[in-house]
Design a protein around this motif. Structure first.
Motif, short mmCIF file in Angstrom:
data_model
loop_
_atom_site.label_atom_id
_atom_site.label_comp_id
_atom_site.label_asym_id
_atom_site.label_seq_id
_atom_site.Cartn_x
_atom_site.Cartn_y
_atom_site.Cartn_z
N ARG A 146 0.84 -1.19 0.00
CA ARG A 146 0.00 0.00 0.00
C ARG A 146 0.88 1.24 0.00
NH1 ARG A 146 -3.75 -0.11 4.88
NH2 ARG A 146 -1.90 0.69 5.95
N GLU A 147 0.46 2.25 -0.74
CA GLU A 147 1.22 3.49 -0.81
C GLU A 147 0.29 4.69 -0.64
OE1 GLU A 147 3.01 4.25 -4.60
OE2 GLU A 147 1.19 3.79 -5.73
N GLY A 148 0.84 5.75 -0.11
CA GLY A 148 0.08 6.98 0.03
C GLY A 148 -0.07 7.68 -1.31
N VAL A 149 -1.23 8.24 -1.55
CA VAL A 149 -1.51 8.92 -2.81
C VAL A 149 -1.67 10.42 -2.59
CG1 VAL A 149 -3.16 9.14 -4.70
CG2 VAL A 149 -2.61 6.88 -3.78
N SER A 150 -2.49 10.78 -1.63
CA SER A 150 -2.79 12.19 -1.42
C SER A 150 -3.39 12.37 -0.04
CB SER A 150 -3.77 12.69 -2.49
OG SER A 150 -4.05 14.07 -2.33
N GLY A 151 -3.36 13.60 0.45
CA GLY A 151 -3.97 13.89 1.74
C GLY A 151 -4.37 15.34 1.83
N ILE A 152 -5.27 15.62 2.77
CA ILE A 152 -5.75 16.97 2.96
C ILE A 152 -6.00 17.19 4.44
CG2 ILE A 152 -8.19 16.33 2.61
CD1 ILE A 152 -8.50 19.04 1.09
N THR A 153 -5.68 18.40 4.91
CA THR A 153 -5.91 18.71 6.31
C THR A 153 -7.40 18.90 6.58
OG1 THR A 153 -5.55 21.04 5.83
CG2 THR A 153 -3.64 19.78 6.59
N SER A 154 -7.77 18.87 7.84
CA SER A 154 -9.18 18.99 8.21
C SER A 154 -9.78 20.31 7.76
CB SER A 154 -9.34 18.84 9.72
OG SER A 154 -8.59 19.84 10.40
N THR A 155 -8.94 21.34 7.68
CA THR A 155 -9.42 22.66 7.25
C THR A 155 -9.29 22.85 5.75
OG1 THR A 155 -7.25 23.61 7.66
CG2 THR A 155 -8.87 23.71 9.45
N GLY A 156 -8.61 21.94 5.09
CA GLY A 156 -8.41 22.07 3.65
C GLY A 156 -7.32 23.03 3.25
N ASP A 157 -6.56 23.53 4.24
CA ASP A 157 -5.56 24.55 3.90
C ASP A 157 -4.29 23.96 3.32
OD1 ASP A 157 -3.84 25.18 7.03
OD2 ASP A 157 -4.95 23.41 6.38
N LYS A 158 -4.10 22.67 3.54
CA LYS A 158 -2.90 22.03 3.01
C LYS A 158 -3.25 20.70 2.36
CE LYS A 158 0.29 24.08 6.39
NZ LYS A 158 1.25 23.80 7.47
N THR A 159 -2.59 20.43 1.27
CA THR A 159 -2.75 19.15 0.58
C THR A 159 -1.37 18.60 0.23
OG1 THR A 159 -2.89 20.21 -1.58
CG2 THR A 159 -4.97 19.81 -0.43
N TYR A 160 -1.31 17.31 0.01
CA TYR A 160 -0.06 16.72 -0.46
C TYR A 160 -0.38 15.60 -1.44
CZ TYR A 160 -0.91 13.20 3.19
OH TYR A 160 -1.45 12.23 3.99
N TYR A 161 0.60 15.33 -2.29
CA TYR A 161 0.43 14.32 -3.32
C TYR A 161 1.71 13.52 -3.48
CZ TYR A 161 -3.52 17.29 -4.63
OH TYR A 161 -4.67 18.03 -4.62
N ALA A 162 1.54 12.26 -3.80
CA ALA A 162 2.70 11.45 -4.18
C ALA A 162 3.23 11.98 -5.50
CB ALA A 162 2.29 9.99 -4.31
N ASP A 163 4.52 11.85 -5.70
CA ASP A 163 5.13 12.34 -6.94
C ASP A 163 4.48 11.71 -8.17
OD1 ASP A 163 8.53 12.58 -5.62
OD2 ASP A 163 6.85 13.98 -5.55
N SER A 164 4.08 10.48 -8.04
CA SER A 164 3.52 9.75 -9.18
C SER A 164 2.17 10.29 -9.65
CB SER A 164 3.39 8.26 -8.84
OG SER A 164 2.55 8.09 -7.71
N VAL A 165 1.51 11.09 -8.81
CA VAL A 165 0.18 11.58 -9.18
C VAL A 165 0.11 13.11 -9.24
CG1 VAL A 165 -0.84 9.53 -8.12
CG2 VAL A 165 -0.80 11.69 -6.84
N LYS A 166 1.18 13.78 -8.90
CA LYS A 166 1.18 15.24 -8.92
C LYS A 166 0.83 15.76 -10.31
CE LYS A 166 4.39 16.39 -5.18
NZ LYS A 166 5.75 16.86 -4.83
N GLY A 167 -0.05 16.75 -10.33
CA GLY A 167 -0.47 17.32 -11.59
C GLY A 167 -1.61 16.57 -12.26
N ARG A 168 -1.95 15.39 -11.75
CA ARG A 168 -3.03 14.60 -12.35
C ARG A 168 -4.19 14.40 -11.38
NH1 ARG A 168 -2.23 9.43 -13.67
NH2 ARG A 168 -0.60 9.06 -12.10
N PHE A 169 -3.90 14.31 -10.09
CA PHE A 169 -4.93 14.08 -9.07
C PHE A 169 -5.14 15.36 -8.26
CE2 PHE A 169 -4.29 9.20 -8.40
CZ PHE A 169 -4.40 9.00 -9.77
N THR A 170 -6.38 15.57 -7.83
CA THR A 170 -6.71 16.72 -6.99
C THR A 170 -7.61 16.26 -5.86
OG1 THR A 170 -6.65 18.18 -8.93
CG2 THR A 170 -7.70 19.03 -6.94
#
Length: 120
Positions: free
Chosen positions: A42-66
């Protein structure tokens, strides 16, 4: 608490799909999306804070996933565009109040997983 992940299916390469994670019953929790392909860890893909102020993405999906919050429905969406066959996996959402734990794949609560199959 049970997270409800939905939206998976079969899509052609280059296509799009949106996954949803119903997090009703949870307030102020960070949400992450993970995936597990056949025969892989299993690998991490993306995440978002409870307030939505920060997001992160795995390099493999950056620019394609939101990733985004729908605060009205208390749902987190993962918009997946320009899909590739290597995106084929079971996708899980998870929740935790500890951001580091979540990014490490140790979420307190998990959804049941939804399968995304990308055909070439």
């Amino acid at each position: 608490v049970q997270l409800q992940a939905s939206g998976g299916g079969v899509v052609q390469a280059g296509g799009s799909v949106t996954l949803s994670c119903d997090v009703s019953g949870l307030n102020n929790w960070d949400i992450g999306w993970f995936r597990q392909a056949p025969g892989k860890e299993r690998e991490g893909v993306s995440g978002i804070t409870s307030t939505g102020d920060k997001t992160y993405y795995a390099d493999s999906v950056k620019g394609r996933f939101t990733i985004s919050w729908d605060n009205v429905k208390n749902t987190v969406h993962l918009q997946m565009d320009a899909l590739k066959p290597e995106d084929t996996a079971v996708y899980y959402c998870a929740a935790d109040t500890d951001r580091s734990r979540l990014r490490s794949g140790l979420g307190e609560y998990w959804g049941q997983g939804t399968l995304v199959t990308v055909s070439s």
